[in-house]
Design a protein around this motif. Structure first.
Motif, PDB file in Angstrom:
ATOM      1  N   ALA A  70      32.078  -2.828  -8.979  1.00  0.00           N
ATOM      2  CA  ALA A  70      31.798  -3.832  -8.354  1.00  0.00           C
ATOM      3  C   ALA A  70      30.856  -4.548  -7.570  1.00  0.00           C
ATOM      4  O   ALA A  70      30.186  -5.404  -7.836  1.00  0.00           O
ATOM      5  CB  ALA A  70      33.051  -4.323  -7.792  1.00  0.00           C
ATOM      6  N   ARG A  71      30.418  -4.109  -6.626  1.00  0.00           N
ATOM      7  CA  ARG A  71      28.231  -3.936  -6.220  1.00  0.00           C
ATOM      8  C   ARG A  71      27.773  -4.714  -7.534  1.00  0.00           C
ATOM      9  O   ARG A  71      26.565  -5.218  -7.216  1.00  0.00           O
ATOM     10  CB  ARG A  71      28.743  -3.188  -5.219  1.00  0.00           C
ATOM     11  N   ALA A  72      27.768  -3.857  -8.126  1.00  0.00           N
ATOM     12  CA  ALA A  72      26.627  -4.170  -9.641  1.00  0.00           C
ATOM     13  C   ALA A  72      27.005  -5.162 -10.230  1.00  0.00           C
ATOM     14  O   ALA A  72      26.577  -6.239 -10.738  1.00  0.00           O
ATOM     15  CB  ALA A  72      27.093  -2.557 -10.410  1.00  0.00           C
ATOM     16  N   ARG A  73      28.768  -5.688  -9.927  1.00  0.00           N
ATOM     17  CA  ARG A  73      28.983  -6.408 -11.575  1.00  0.00           C
ATOM     18  C   ARG A  73      28.288  -8.079 -10.851  1.00  0.00           C
ATOM     19  O   ARG A  73      28.139  -8.497 -11.216  1.00  0.00           O
ATOM     20  CB  ARG A  73      30.407  -6.221 -11.276  1.00  0.00           C
ATOM     21  N   PHE A  74      29.034  -8.060  -9.430  1.00  0.00           N
ATOM     22  CA  PHE A  74      28.711  -9.449  -8.178  1.00  0.00           C
ATOM     23  C   PHE A  74      27.584  -9.461  -7.948  1.00  0.00           C
ATOM     24  O   PHE A  74      26.532 -10.567  -7.406  1.00  0.00           O
ATOM     25  CB  PHE A  74      29.627  -9.473  -7.692  1.00  0.00           C
TER      26      PHE A  74
END
Lengths: 95, 362
Positions: free
Chosen positions: B212-216
């Motif tokens: 999620a960190r990479a995605r957002f």
């Protein structure tokens, strides 16, 4: 982007974020959701001019005149800081 | 020892709440509405907190919106220069109840979700159809332009749905997400066998949060609280005892953390009898575990003593019966085997819900 375009942008604080004088610790702080952090006097002098109306160019002009310092030096510092804070959900830039 | 200025006040206005989550951070002995502090005392306390250096006031509970005077308290806190955070279940939040809080100066809302599915949410909250009201609350908050954090407490029964939790946060327009593994005190400790995740689940949750960190990226701030049972070193509980944090209970007891009321043999200072500054700087309770002088071995000689501050006093008390012991999570603690035994004990048992009738008074 050319530097004139960069400087035409208008920085503002995101809703829920503000610069505040911490009277107990005698320092400037930024308050944000679930965090507060100290800002050094140089950063505070930039952020005090962020009002959602002033362009980066106007902020840089004002600082260069206040500190009697070379404009390109100030411009680089201001733009770097604003971009860093934009990436951390503190400021937002309108073009 | 120089006593630092506190940063945060957690104002637990009430223990009343429409939900009955089985990991609630409130003590087992819930306070009755009759013992809640009156408005004028809270007003004084908020002013005193700001004078003492507190920067952020977190209005919590129970459900803080159960207090009719919440808009007045928010207004006073904002006037004192405090950053006002509302920590809510959202069950009582609609336009009519929220707009007065916005007008009063709420800066940010942390809205709890128990799960992404209505069934999962009902199971944990112990209330039917809670999810629809929470979704509506999120829409009201975002429509008012107030920054929103979604808080998900995760455990064995819902931890596999972390990716969907981020989807929901994005869909609702939240700027922050907290994925917090359950902490095992009070109600959570009672339900530990049912709620404690497996190591495989924990590792999957770490991968899900990293994805999620990479995605957002910068679009969403993500806070991840891991379960300390699987750690090798304890958490620096509350950033150290009496260093950053003040908790005030509904009846006015002033505590270094929300579980501190379990500690035996101390008198708990109250705002009805003393000012906040005197309590913070002089009380036995706040000085008892402040700094490093109280520490036993192995903490005393440990190079991490000013990083983790010996871990959590309430965990040492709950698991070892001694609030002055090294947190047993630490690999250097002689009692680490207690944590490993708890991990081995996991079993699907029925949940004990947070309600007054589920706690016998001694």
């Amino acid at each position: 982007m050319m530097s004139a375009d960069l400087e035409a942008r208008v920085p503002g604080f995101l809703r829920g974020v503000r610069l505040q004088r911490d009277r107990v610790r005698d320092q400037w702080i930024v308050q944000a959701p679930e965090r507060a952090f100290i800002v050094d006097p140089v950063a505070a002098s930039i952020l005090q001019r962020v009002d959602g109306n002033a362009t980066l160019a106007a902020i840089i002009d004002a600082l260069a005149s206040d500190y009697d310092a070379p404009r390109d030096l100030i411009a680089r510092d201001v733009i770097d800081m604003v971009e860093d804070l934009a990436a951390r959900q503190i400021l937002v830039c309108k073009s | 020892m120089t006593i630092p200025f506190p940063m945060s006040l957690l104002a637990e206005l009430t223990h009343r709440c429409p939900l009955q989550c089985p990991y609630c951070s409130n003590p087992l002995a819930l306070e009755n509405v009759r013992n809640e502090l009156p408005t004028d005392v809270w007003m004084r306390v908020l002013d005193e907190a700001a004078d003492l250096g507190v920067l952020q006031a977190h209005f919590s509970g129970g459900e803080p919106m159960a207090r009719k005077d919440l808009p007045e308290l928010v207004r006073r806190a904002a006037k004192a220069g405090l950053y006002v955070n509302l920590i809510t279940s959202g069950i009582l939040l609609d336009e009519a109840s929220f707009i007065p809080l916005v007008d009063a100066g709420v800066d940010h809302v942390q809205l709890s979700f128990q799960d992404v599915t209505p069934e999962g949410a009902d199971l944990i909250g112990g209330m039917k159809n809670a999810q629809a009201r929470k979704l509506e609350a999120a829409r009201v908050i975002v429509a008012q332009g107030v920054p929103l954090t979604l808080n998900f407490v995760v455990h064995r029964l819902n931890v596999e749905r972390i990716p969907q939790m981020f989807d929901l946060a994005e869909e609702l327009g939240a700027r922050r997400v907290e994925i917090a593994h359950t902490q095992y005190y009070g109600w959570g400790l009672k339900n530990r066998a049912t709620l404690l995740p497996t190591r495989a689940q924990l590792e999957q949750s770490e991968r899900d949060v990293a994805a999620a960190r990479a995605r957002f990226g910068a679009e969403m701030a993500i806070d991840f609280v891991t379960p300390d049972y699987y750690a090798d070193e304890p958490k620096p509980c509350m950033g150290g005892w009496g260093r950053r944090f003040i908790n005030i209970s509904p009846s006015g007891r002033v505590l270094p953390c929300h579980a501190a009321e379990t500690i035996p043999g101390v008198s708990f200072p109250t705002v009805l009898e003393d000012g906040l500054e005197s309590i913070w700087t002089k009380s036995d309770l706040f000085n008892r575990f402040r700094g490093v002088d109280w520490m036993p071995e192995p903490c005393r000689a440990c190079d991490r003593r000013e990083e983790d501050w010996g871990g959590c006093r309430c965990q040492a008390l709950a698991l070892l019966g001694d609030a002055g012991a090294t947190d047993p999570v630490c690999r250097r603690s002689p009692d680490r085997s207690r944590i490993d035994a708890a991990i081995a004990e996991s079993a699907d048992a029925p949940l004990t819900y947070r309600r007054m009738s589920n706690h016998k008074t001694q």
